[in-house]
Each structure stands twice: as structure tokens, then as C-alpha cells.
Motif scaffolding. Structure first.
Motif, PDB file in Angstrom:
ATOM      1  N   VAL B  20      -1.012  18.723 -39.484  1.00 17.10           N
ATOM      2  CA  VAL B  20      -0.100  17.857 -38.738  1.00 17.10           C
ATOM      3  C   VAL B  20       1.252  18.532 -38.507  1.00 17.10           C
ATOM      4  O   VAL B  20       1.873  18.362 -37.460  1.00 17.10           O
ATOM      5  CB  VAL B  20       0.074  16.517 -39.477  1.00 17.10           C
ATOM      6  CG1 VAL B  20       1.202  15.726 -38.884  1.00 17.10           C
ATOM      7  CG2 VAL B  20      -1.215  15.717 -39.407  1.00 17.10           C
ATOM      8  N   LYS B  44       6.574  13.304 -37.048  1.00 19.53           N
ATOM      9  CA  LYS B  44       7.929  12.994 -37.537  1.00 19.53           C
ATOM     10  C   LYS B  44       7.874  12.283 -38.883  1.00 19.53           C
ATOM     11  O   LYS B  44       8.551  12.653 -39.843  1.00 19.53           O
ATOM     12  CB  LYS B  44       8.664  12.107 -36.518  1.00 19.53           C
ATOM     13  CG  LYS B  44       8.710  12.669 -35.118  1.00 19.53           C
ATOM     14  CD  LYS B  44       9.495  11.795 -34.174  1.00 19.53           C
ATOM     15  CE  LYS B  44       8.850  10.442 -33.900  1.00 19.53           C
ATOM     16  NZ  LYS B  44       7.571  10.508 -33.161  1.00 19.53           N
ATOM     17  N   THR B  46       5.413  12.168 -40.967  1.00 17.53           N
ATOM     18  CA  THR B  46       4.841  13.046 -41.984  1.00 17.53           C
ATOM     19  C   THR B  46       5.920  13.973 -42.546  1.00 17.53           C
ATOM     20  O   THR B  46       6.014  14.172 -43.756  1.00 17.53           O
ATOM     21  CB  THR B  46       3.701  13.876 -41.378  1.00 17.53           C
ATOM     22  OG1 THR B  46       2.809  12.991 -40.712  1.00 17.53           O
ATOM     23  CG2 THR B  46       2.959  14.640 -42.445  1.00 17.53           C
TER      24      THR B  46
END
Ligand SMILES: Nc1ncnc2c1ncn2[C@@H]1O[C@H](COP(=O)(O)OP(=O)(O)OP(=O)(O)O)[C@@H](O)[C@H]1O
Ligand SMILES: [Mg+2]
Lengths: 320, 252, 280
Positions: B20, B44, B46
Motif C-alpha cells: 500500500v 494516507k 495507512t
């Protein structure tokens, strides 16, 4: 314009360089949590082991009876502690007749309650709906022994009176009486489940029916009930499981006869009631073991019935 | 004088087989507001969950690289201490429903079993609520449930709750996205005041909001850091083509 | 036109039948309540609560020993079952989908479907037989097993609807997992857990079948957990099925007391679940 959802899952990373996060905890950091999680898990395990050992223990203690009679246990209609001959057929018959008769009597009522409270008749918050719902719920809270008491002092005399009127041997107690009491006891189970199931029917499909000019009867008969069929059957199954395992009320009004019942008004015994009656008096090893075997059968039957019922409900709920 | 309180070095993270965040590199200046922007799903949330080690609660969470707080790798510190030093406010306000407003503010102490004297507690509560701009509105109802407040008030209560722990950094994940314009404005003003004493990292979808309040801005796209710099520069003359497209509303 | 009329008439009778049948389903409730209150109230007096049973032929007598016994045995069950059930419920709600929790969930379902008389057999085999005596303890253990699945289910269901954001909020404040569960999740779900526990208690307080060959009953006062002990449901059963008119009167009064205890607990649990509901 690009798509709103940017997925980035296709990039193939070099996984070797990635550390699994868990490893980076130091033992001292996670000690209390580790301990807590273990305790929680062990509690779950204890419950699982409890259930397993219940089954194992029942089977072990019924071994003498299983060895002595084998399959004959289910086909012989003699139960005789004096000659140590045990066949459970009269009780199996008693259980089957009482519980199915009880279902037969209770289903129309519980279905009526479910339909009435299911949404098309009355608002959920109205007085009558609350009254009916609470009354039926309270009915499920009354202890079994109180039902038996009520049966013995009120229902038995009524039945005895009717039996005299119709020229049947006026025992009062017997299989039919037990079924009547049982039917009252199981109404709350199938009714509350049925209500929940019927309330799950999506409003749109009912409205579709009404908008085509159908009457309430037609909507319920041709849309609601077919939609809920499996859920309602599950409710009936769960009620059946209850009826099969019910002990005290039945014991008090069934007449406790170990003979094969000759008709539905005759005294009899169910599997549960014979255990209640004879367990403390069973002196011989084989007698006790035969009673435990009946317990195993009860365990198996109620488990299969209620697990099936729950699976059906789960399917229904997921699919809705 | 500027000093870098948080350094993110070559940091990647993901869930199971799904990567990610890819090689993120930037530093956060002390007492400044840094905004993290980017289209939905670009990572964002994460990223900021990695910064206070909330990421590892997700099933299959993996990462590599370093995040340094005061030049110390947060992944070598006890996560519990990291989370106390780096507070977080979530997208949806989530006050503790069983606690009063007062208890909610000092919940970090209550829940961690840290004993405080009555005077200290009162001081922390008043101080945090004042910093969060909520004091005047709730001072007469401190012992009511936090869940009776409006959404905007609840969010400020959550900010007060994070501030009470006296963190070095405050992470905010789209704190205003579920709020009305008036509450949003209040929280934006609040951040301006807060940055005197604290470093703020805010995730936002709202370009105008980022432009209004941030000193620095990081633009993420598909898990990669496209651009990082002073907001004035990025918003007036973006160097990256993707950033420009995003800022001019071509996508996002 | 005829067709329509027929349909409307059909609809009318259908509605009528549904309403009549639905409401007749609660007639038994009022019969039972009315019947037991009317007859029970006349045989209840203070003596009933403060005296022990008298032998056949003597007037008066009470069920003090059974009232105390019911509290003791229910108390044992409560103490044994509640901690274990809450922990197991936490396991199930925290581990929604792993294989072990699926197995555990099924076995809880199985446990709740086992007839109570079979649980009585188990307590007999496990406790009474090795100890060679009927005992209050064995009765309490039987009731605890019956209580387990009820409390586990209600704990799991209550915790399952607590928003995840609450847990995250706690984690983000640096609160360890075990404290988060004990101090955030448990309080948020407390009303549900208490409701479930009260419902379970109201059920076991009225149980008779599993006590027939465990607690067994006892005409005398006994506070020793390793000796047979009386409970109110056992009194109702034994006195109802006895042939003595005098004992029937005691059965009436005992049934009334039992009904009051059980229904009060039942109604109380409903009120708690409404009043204490936590708003998220
Ligand atoms: N728990 C999870 N398990 C697996 N994948 C996840 C998980 N959480 C997020 N993802 C994936 O990670 C990617 C980034 O998610 P993230 O929530 O960080 O995006 P975001 O930038 O915060 O988006 P938004 O603006 O919509 O909040 C997404 O593709 C998402 O599908
Ligand atoms: Mg996000």
C-alpha cells in the motif's frame, strides 16, 4: 478523468525485505496482553472441552447398556427393572407423539402471533403489539415445574371431565394432557423467532404486492410466507427440540406408565420423563446405564434438531 | 530555527500480499502543520496509522523502512509509549460512551491505570478542553456523557483527549470530513493555535483546507510520495504533473 | 365484482382468525398467573417464609430451607459460570472468524440445546457418584453448565455490536489490549452482559429436572454444600405430586413464590437492557 478508486495491489514487492510486524514486539512489552489472550483462549477451550467431555462421559456410562442390548434397545417395547430387560421404544414413542402433537397444537397459534406482530397488522410500538409480545415472552419465562403444577391442578381436571363426557377412560393425566401443556410451553419459541423472520421481509416486495391491488391476506399468503418458509420451519424445529427435551411439566402430567401407550389419551412416559422418574431409584448398574443411554439419545436428537434449525436461520439471515 | 521531529525514511507498508505504501521519504518539521493529500485509497490513512503503530492491529500488516521520532526508530520503542507520544484523532468522532466528558478527557490516564491527584486531573481537564476550544461550551456539563455532544463538539473532545496525554505529535485523519462547515472552521482555527505547542499531521481530502492551514504538504499517489514541500510552493507551482492534475481537479 | 367481494371477505376472515388466535396464545399466561396468585396468596403468610416444613398431619410449616437453598445453589452456579462465560464470550467476539471460534460457537449452540435433565445426569456422574452423596454443590454445577451458553451468547452478541472505533480510540491512547478489553469494551457492553446473566439466573432459579438427582431436596435446614439441599422448584414438584391435601397448599404457595422470583428477575433484566443501553 481517471477512476476514483486507485488500487495498488498489483505491484509485486520483494517480500524477503519485509519484516512481519509481530516479531518486533519485545516479550516484556506484550507480557500482560499475551497472558490475557491466553486466559481468554483457555476459557473458550474449557467450554469446548466441557461439551466434548459431556458427550464422552454419557457414552462411556451407557456402554453397559449398549453392549447388553445393542440396537434392540430401540425396538423392544418392554422396560422391566425386575428382569433387567430394557427397551426404550415406549419412551421414544411417547416423546415422538407428545412433541409432534404439541407442535400440531402450537403452530397455528405461534404462526398467528408471528404474523400479527410481523408488521402488516400493527405498528411495532403500539399498545397491543407490546402487550402480546410481552405476554408471550413472559410465558417463556415461567419455570417448567410451574407449568406441570398448573397442568396437574387445572388442565388435568378439565381433561378428565371431557374424557368422562366422551366416554374415554378418565385418567386425566396422559400423553394428550402432556402435549397440551407442552404446546403452551413452546409457543413463545417459535413465535418470537417467527416474528423476527417475518420482520426481515423487505418492505419493497410487500409493497409491490399491495401496489398490484392484493389484499393483506394475499400478500401474506403469497409473498410473506413463501419468502419466510425456511425461517419459519427453523423456528418450528427449535421448538421441537425444546419439546423433546422438556422434562418436569411432562413428568407431572403424563401418568408415568412404562407400557407402550395404546392411544393418545393413555398414560405414558417420554424419554426425559422416564429419566426423571427412575434415575434416583435405579439400583442396578444396567438400569442406570440404560437411563444414561436414553440421555445420550436425547442429547443427539436435540443437538441435531437445533443445530439444523440454527443453520437454516443463518442461511436465511445471510440471504436476506 | 527549524528542527525535524519526525523522519520517515524509505518506508513501505502493506496488508498481506498487497503493498500500500512504497518507499515513502519525508520529514516533518516541529510546530508546523503538515497536510497529507491524495486521491481515495492512496494510502494516507495507512501512512499515519504506521506513524503511531496502529497499523499493526490490521490483519496481515507488514512494513519495512524506518520512522524516526526524535531520531529514534519508533519500531524499536514500546508501541504503547509511541502511541502516548503520538496522539491520533480519527475520521469519525469516537468518545468513550460510558464516560463523562471529564473522564473522556483524562481517559488516557484512567485506562492506562495512571493515578493522578484531584488537582492535577482538574488542571489537565481544564487545560486540554481550553486548548481544544471546548471549555466554554461544556464547563457546566463536565459530568454528562460525552456522547450527548454534537458531532463537532465530540470531535473536539477527542482532540482534547489526545492533547491531555501531552503528545509531541498529533495525527488527524480527515477530522472534519463528517462535520458541518461551522465545526470545520472551528477545528481549523484550533489547529492554527495548537501548532504553537505541538506538531500536527493532518490527512485531508479537501484541497482548499490543506491550502488554508498547512505549512507543508505531502502528496501521495498510488502509495508513492509524488511531491513534498512548502505548501506555498506546492500549491502555486507544483513540480509533479500528477500533483498538478490533482490540484486542478482532473481526478480525485 | 363478485370476485373482489370474495377476496375482501376472505381477507376479513383471515384477519379475524389471526387476531383471535394470536391473542388466545396469551390466555394461558393469565390463567396460570390468576390461578396461582388466587390460590397461592391464601396459603402464604409470614410463617411460610420463616419456618421449616412440618411432617404430614401437622398444620403450618414453611419453606425457609428451600428459599435459602435456592439462593445458595443459584449463587454457586452464578459464581462458577459467569467469569468463564464472559471470558469465552470475549474470545468469540474478538475472534469472529477463525476455525477454533467456529467450533466453539457450534459447541456453545450444542450446549444450549442439551436438555436440562441430561445436564443433571452429567452432574450426577461427575460429582454425585464419586462423592457418594447428593449435594448442593453438584446441583450448583449442573445449573452452572446450563447457565454457560446463555451468558456466552449474550456477551458475544453485546460485544459484537460495539463499534471498532472505540477500541481504536483506546489503542491510540497507548492503552494495552487487555486494559482496552477490560476497561473500554466490557463497560460499554456491561448492560448486555448483566441482562444476559439475569435472564440466565431467572432460568436456572426455576430449574427442577437437573436438581432431582443432584441437590435432591432435603426436608431439613442444611447449609453444608456437600449435603443434599432443598430448593423452591423441588418443593413445588415434591409437594404437588404428593397425595396430601396439606402439602398441596404448600405447593401452591411455593409455586407463587417461585413465579414471583423468576418473573421479577425476568422483567428486571428487560428494564435494565432498555434503561442502561449505551449510546454509541
Ligand atoms: N485492513 C486492510 N486490509 C487490507 N487492505 C487494506 C486495509 N485497509 C486498507 N486497505 C487497502 O489499502 C489501500 C489504502 O487504504 P487507506 O485507507 O490507507 O487509503 P486512504 O488514502 O486513507 O483512502 P481514503 O481517502 O478513502 O480514506 C486501499 O487500497 C485499501 O483497499
Ligand atoms: Mg482514509
Amino acid at each position: 478523468m481517471e477512476n476514483n478508486k486507485h488500487r495498488i495491489c498489483h505491484i509485486n514487492p520483494d517480500w524477503k525485505q519485509f519484516s512481519r510486524v509481530k516479531r518486533l514486539f519485545k516479550i516484556s512489552d506484550i507480557m500482560p496482553d499475551f497472558f490475557f489472550k491466553k486466559v481468554v483462549f483457555l476459557s473458550g477451550l474449557a467450554v469446548l472441552l466441557l461439551v466434548i467431555s459431556i458427550l464422552v462421559s454419557l457414552v462411556i456410562d451407557s456402554m453397559p447398556s449398549i453392549k447388553a442390548f445393542g440396537f434392540r434397545f430401540f425396538t423392544v417395547r418392554i422396560w422391566d427393572p425386575v428382569f433387567e430387560e430394557y427397551g426404550a421404544l415406549p419412551f421414544i414413542t411417547g416423546t415422538i407423539i407428545t412433541s409432534f402433537l404439541a407442535l400440531l397444537i402450537s403452530v397455528p397459534f405461534s404462526l398467528a402471533v408471528s404474523i400479527y406482530l410481523g408488521g402488516d397488522f400493527i405498528r411495532e410500538k403500539s399498545f397491543f403489539a407490546g402487550f402480546l409480545k410481552n405476554s408471550v415472552d413472559l410465558l417463556s419465562g415461567i419455570p417448567s415445574v410451574v407449568y406441570g403444577f398448573f397442568g396437574l391442578f387445572l388442565v388435568v381436571p378439565v381433561i378428565r371431565y371431557l374424557q368422562t363426557k366422551f366416554g374415554i377412560a378418565p385418567y386425566g393425566v396422559g400423553i394428550f394432557t402432556a402435549s397440551v401443556i407442552l404446546s403452551i410451553m413452546i409457543i413463545p419459541f417459535s413465535a418470537s423467532l417467527g416474528r423476527e423472520i417475518i420482520q426481515m421481509v423487505p418492505a419493497e416486495i410487500k409493497e409491490a404486492g399491495y401496489s398490484l391491488g392484493s389484499t393483506r391476506f394475499e400478500v401474506i399468503r403469497y409473498i410473506v410466507l413463501p419468502y419466510c418458509r425456511s425461517g419459519i420451519i427453523a423456528g418450528i424445529l427449535l421448538a421441537l427440540g425444546r419439546a423433546i427435551g422438556e422434562t418436569m411439566a411432562v413428568t407431572m402430567v403424563i401418568g408415568n406408565s412404562n407400557l407402550m401407550p395404546s392411544n393418545i389419551f393413555a398414560p405414558g412416559n417420554t424419554m426425559a420423563s422416564v429419566i426423571a422418574n427412575e434415575f434416583t431409584e435405579a439400583v442396578s448398574h444396567l438400569h442406570l446405564s440404560s437411563l444414561v443411554e436414553i440421555g445420550v439419545v436425547l442429547f443427539m436428537v436435540t443437538t441435531i434438531i437445533s443445530v439444523t434449525g440454527k443453520i437454516i436461520i443463518k442461511r436465511f439471515t445471510v440471504h436476506t | 530555527m527549524e528542527s525535524q521531529i519526525l523522519k520517515i525514511e524509505n518506508f513501505s507498508a502493506g496488508f498481506g500480499k498487497c503493498l500500500v505504501l512504497k518507499n515513502i521519504d519525508f520529514s516533518v518539521e516541529q510546530n508546523r502543520i503538515t497536510a497529507i493529500m491524495g486521491p481515495s485509497g492512496c494510502g494516507k490513512t495507512t501512512l499515519i496509522r504506521c506513524i503511531n503503530r496502529m497499523h499493526e492491529f490490521s490483519p496481515g500488516a507488514v512494513f519495512s523502512g524506518k520512522i524516526l521520532l526524535h531520531d529514534e526508530d519508533i519500531y524499536s520503542i514500546n508501541p504503547i509509549i509511541v502511541r502516548r507520544k503520538i496522539g491520533m484523532v480519527f475520521q469519525r468522532p469516537n468518545p468513550f460512551p460510558t464516560m463523562s466528558i471529564y473522564e473522556n478527557v483524562i481517559s488516557g490516564f484512567i485506562l492506562n491505570g495512571i493515578k493522578l491527584k484531584k488537582g492535577e486531573r482538574d488542571h489537565i481537564v481544564v487545560n486540554s478542553l481550553q486548548k481544544a476550544g471546548l471549555w466554554e461550551e461544556v464547563k457546566d456539563n463536565l459530568h454528562r456523557r460525552g456522547t450527548f455532544l454534537s458531532g463537532g463538539q465530540q470531535q473536539r473532545l477527542c482532540i482534547a483527549r489526545a492533547l491531555a496525554m501531552n503528545p509531541d505529535i498529533l495525527l488527524l485523519d480527515e477530522p472534519t470530513s463528517s462535520l458541518d462547515p461551522k465545526s470545520t472552521l472551528l477545528i481549523e482555527q484550533l489547529m492554527e493555535e495548537l501548532k504553537q505547542s505541538i506538531t500536527i499531521l493532518i490527512v485531508t481530502h479537501n484541497i482548499a483546507q490543506a491550502a488554508r492551514i498547512s505549512d507543508y504538504v505531502a502528496f501521495l499517489y498510488l502509495g508513492e510520495l509524488m511531491e513534498f514541500g512548502l505548501s506555498k510552493e506546492v500549491f502555486t507551482a507544483p513540480k509533479n504533473k500528477k500533483t498538478e492534475e490533482y490540484l486542478t481537479g482532473k481526478f480525485g | 365484482m363478485r370476485q373482489l367481494k370474495k377476496r375482501i371477505v376472505k381477507d376479513f376472515f383471515f384477519s379475524l382468525i389471526i387476531i383471535v388466535m394470536a391473542f388466545s396464545a396469551c390466555i394461558p399466561l393469565f390463567l396460570i398467573l390468576g390461578f396461582i396468585i388466587k390460590n397461592g396468596a391464601s396459603s402464604i403468610n409470614l410463617d411460610f417464609f420463616i419456618h421449616l416444613p412440618k411432617p404430614v398431619g401437622e398444620q403450618g410449616g414453611g419453606i425457609l430451607n428451600a428459599i435459602i437453598g435456592t439462593f445458595i445453589i443459584t449463587g454457586i452456579a452464578f459464581l462458577l459460570a459467569t467469569p468463564l462465560s464472559i471470558l469465552a464470550g470475549i474470545y468469540l467476539s474478538e475472534n469472529r472468524k477463525n476455525a477454533f471460534s467456529e467450533i466453539l460457537r457450534t459447541s456453545v449452540d450444542i450446549l444450549s440445546s442439551i436438555p436440562s435433565i441430561v445436564i443433571g445426569i452429567i452432574a450426577y456422574l461427575w460429582i454425585v457418584k464419586p462423592m457418594k452423596t447428593f449435594s448442593a454443590l453438584s446441583g450448583g454445577i449442573a445449573l452452572a453448565i446450563i447457565m454457560l451458553p446463555v451468558v456466552i451468547k449474550s456477551t458475544e452478541e453485546t460485544f459484537a455490536i460495539i463499534p471498532y472505533g472505540l477500541k481504536e480510540a483506546s489503542f491510540a491512547l497507548g492503552v494495552p489490549y487487555y486494559r482496552t478489553i477490560l476497561k473500554v469494551i466490557l463497560p460499554a457492553g456491561l448492560s448486555g452482559v448483566i441482562t444476559g446473566t439475569l435472564i440466565a439466573i431467572s432460568r436456572i432459579a426455576g430449574e427442577t429436572a437437573p436438581l432431582l438427582f443432584t441437590a435432591f431436596g432435603n426436608p431439613f435446614m442444611n447449609l453444608n454444600l456437600t449435603k443434599p439441599m432443598n430448593t423452591i422448584p423441588l418443593v413445588v414438584f415434591n409437594y404437588t405430586t404428593s397425595p396430601y391435601e396439606q402439602w398441596h397448599k404448600i405447593a401452591w404457595a411455593a409455586a407463587l413464590v417461585l413465579l414471583i422470583i423468576v418473573l421479577t428477575l425476568n422483567i428486571f433484566s428487560r428494564i435494565i437492557s432498555k434503561k442502561w443501553k449505551v449510546k454509541f
